[in-house]
Every structure is written in structure tokens, then in C-alpha cells.
Design an enzyme around this catalytic site. Structure first.
Site, PDB file in Angstrom:
ATOM      1  N   HIS A 138       6.597  -2.107   8.276  1.00 36.39           N
ATOM      2  CA  HIS A 138       6.565  -1.073   7.243  1.00 36.39           C
ATOM      3  C   HIS A 138       7.964  -0.510   7.018  1.00 36.39           C
ATOM      4  CE1 HIS A 138       5.733   2.878   5.382  1.00 36.39           C
ATOM      5  NE2 HIS A 138       4.831   2.165   4.759  1.00 36.39           N
ATOM      6  N   GLU A 208       5.677  -3.584  -0.605  1.00 31.00           N
ATOM      7  CA  GLU A 208       5.815  -2.153  -0.857  1.00 31.00           C
ATOM      8  C   GLU A 208       7.257  -1.858  -1.257  1.00 31.00           C
ATOM      9  OE1 GLU A 208       5.461   0.363   2.507  1.00 31.00           O
ATOM     10  OE2 GLU A 208       6.855  -0.821   3.689  1.00 31.00           O
TER      11      GLU A 208
END
Length: 298
Positions: A138, A208
Site C-alpha cells: 500500500h 491506487e
């Protein structure tokens, strides 16, 4: 918390160009992560996954109890698999109180077996409490904690070898997008996974764009689709056509109940990595059920 859901549509390829950033509807991805996965561009059976995750420091026993209750009572599409990824300290509580219909994921894991690594969580511990997935790579782990591509790839390889599914996150910074380096950055991050992975069977790729996190800049459905198409093409060229056709690629960046349906219609967007909407049971149910947009588009 994080959730995963699945659905199996069948599609042919579609390619779109990427328009400029759309700032007309500023939204914040905030401190939370949510993502839904759905399969496209493959004539073979496929699965869609929705993952929703809050940042490690958010949530209390009371708020998580309420959210779990909302999720247990929500009416969700029957052909959607859902996975939640709460902070580590609440994993066991959530696992014990969630309906069996929803699986549990961790937000991170260590690179190997055990050892003196204070503060880390091992894959073995996650498996012991029933976790089926882990989110790795992430943007906050990359850009705040300082994990590099190779380190993240090795963590993913170990988790996969030990039987966990991996939600592998990739994405570019705002300055990298504005410099025209989006594909270069994403492909480099993908390569770090591809170089060490034993199999792609239990990997979900989560794109993302870091520039969509708290910047007020929002990706249009076409912008997201363009990157997803490029990622799938990279998999086809660098790994195999089979892996490209069946690997789930989800999108994370200011996804909410208002924009999920249009995003879900995009052929190569297999799901979402949602932000603040993941903390609202009814809105998250709307996002999960936006799989119907994919059915209509088909």
C-alpha cells in the site's frame, strides 16, 4: 476494514485514452482503504473482489462492532465475495463476529517466519486466527514507512508460499503522473512482484493512484480504465496471456457510493479499494452491489 467480493462476467478487450485529471468533484481517499475487485477482458470464468480497509490507527471496539453488525445485516449480491481487513488488534474480534460469508484480511505481514522483529505480524500468526488475505505494498507502506519494491515483493512471495492470498498494491505519485511516468512506475512495481511470485492464482492487483489520496484530484473512469488496461497488457507480455486474462485488477482512489457504478462499468476494473465509504455499512453495501453495473454493461 477491508472487504473482498467476486463476480464472473465475460468481456472482450476495450482500450481508452486517458483524459486530464478531473478536479470538479474533489474527494479524499483519507486514511482508509477500500477496494472492490471484478473481472473483465476474459472469456473464461473469473472472479471479482472488493477490498475495503481502514488505516491501522482508525476504529474502536464500539465503532467496529457497529460496522460488523451493519455488514452482517446488509443485503449483498449473492455472487459477490466480500473480505474485510480491520486493524491488527481487532482481527480476531472481527473474525469471530462476522458472518461466514465475509472473509478476513490483514493490512500487512512480515517477510519471513518468526524471529526477533518487534512490532511485526507474521504470516503464521495471521493464518492461526483465520486470515485468508493480506494487503501488501500500500502507498502508505511505500512512501511513509519506506518499503521498497523488492522488499514488498519478497513479503508477497512468502505470504503466497504459506497459503495467503495477496492484494498487491501499485500506483504512482502526483508528480510521476504529471511527468508522464504512470506506466513506468506501475510496471516497475509489478515487476518486483512478478520476479518472485510462485504463482498468480491468489494475487489481486490493486491500482491506487497516490495523487487521488487527499489531493482533491479524482480519476475519471476512463483514466482508471486506461491504467488497468496497461497493467493487463503488461501481464500478458511479461507473464502469460492466461495470467493476464484471469488476474483481478481493482481500483482504489476516492471510490464512493456515488461514483462506483460508473467505475464498475469499465471493462478492466474488477473492483474497488474504497476510502471513507468503507466505514459506512450502508454505503459500502452500495459499492459491493455495484457489481450489477458490470452485469448491465455486459
Amino acid at each position: 476494514m477491508a472487504m473482498v467480493s467476486t463476480y464472473c462476467p465475460q468481456f472482450s478487450g476495450l482500450r481508452r485514452s486517458c483524459p486530464k485529471l478531473d478536479n470538479s468533484h474533489p474527494q479524499s481517499f483519507g486514511q482508509h482503504i477500500n477496494s472492490q475487485i471484478r473481472f473483465a477482458s476474459s472469456p473464461k470464468p473469473c472472479r471479482a473482489v472488493i477490498a475495503m480497509a481502514g488505516s491501522g490507527k482508525n476504529g474502536t471496539k464500539d465503532s467496529i462492532t457497529k460496522l460488523v453488525s451493519d455488514l452482517n445485516s446488509a443485503k449483498l449480491e449473492t455472487d459477490v465475495d466480500v473480505v474485510v481487513a480491520p486493524p491488527f488488534v481487532y482481527l480476531d474480534k472481527v473474525k469471530a463476529s462476522l458472518t461466514d460469508r465475509i472473509e478476513v484480511s490483514a493490512q500487512n505481514s512480515w517477510i519471513g517466519k518468526g524471529g526477533a522483529f518487534t512490532g511485526e505480524i507474521s504470516v503464521e500468526q495471521l493464518k492461526d486466527i483465520g486470515c485468508k488475505w493480506v494487503i501488501l505494498g500500500h502507498s502508505e507502506r511505500r512512501h511513509i514507512i519506506g518499503e521498497d519494491d523488492q522488499f514488498i515483493g519478497k513479503k508477497a512471495a512468502y505470504a503466497l508460499n504459506e497459503g495467503l492470498g495477496v492484494i498487491a498494491c501499485i500506483g504512482e505519485l502526483l508528480e510521476e503522473r504529471e511527468a508522464g511516468k504512470t506506466f513506468d512506475v506501475c510496471f516497475q512495481q509489478l515487476k518486483a512482484f512478478a520476479d518472485v511470485e510462485p504463482s498468480w492464482d491468489n494475487i489481486v492487483i490493486a491500482y491506487e493512484p497516490v495523487w487521488a489520496i487527499g489531493t482533491g484530484k479524482v480519476a475519471t473512469p476512463q483514466q482508471a480504465q486506461e491504467v488497468h488496461v496497461a497493467v493487463r497488457d503488461w501481464l500478458k507480455k511479461k507473464v502469460s496471456e492466461e495470467v493476464a486474462s484471469k488476474t483481478r485488477i481493482i481500483y482504489g482512489g476516492s471510490v464512493n457510493g456515488s461514483n462506483c457504478a460508473e467505475l464498475a462499468k469499465q471493462e478492466d476494473i474488477d473492483g474497488f479499494l474504497v476510502g471513507g465509504a468503507s466505514l459506512k455499512g450502508p454505503e459500502f453495501a452500495t459499492i459491493v452491489n455495484s457489481v450489477t453495473s458490470k452485469k448491465v454493461a455486459a
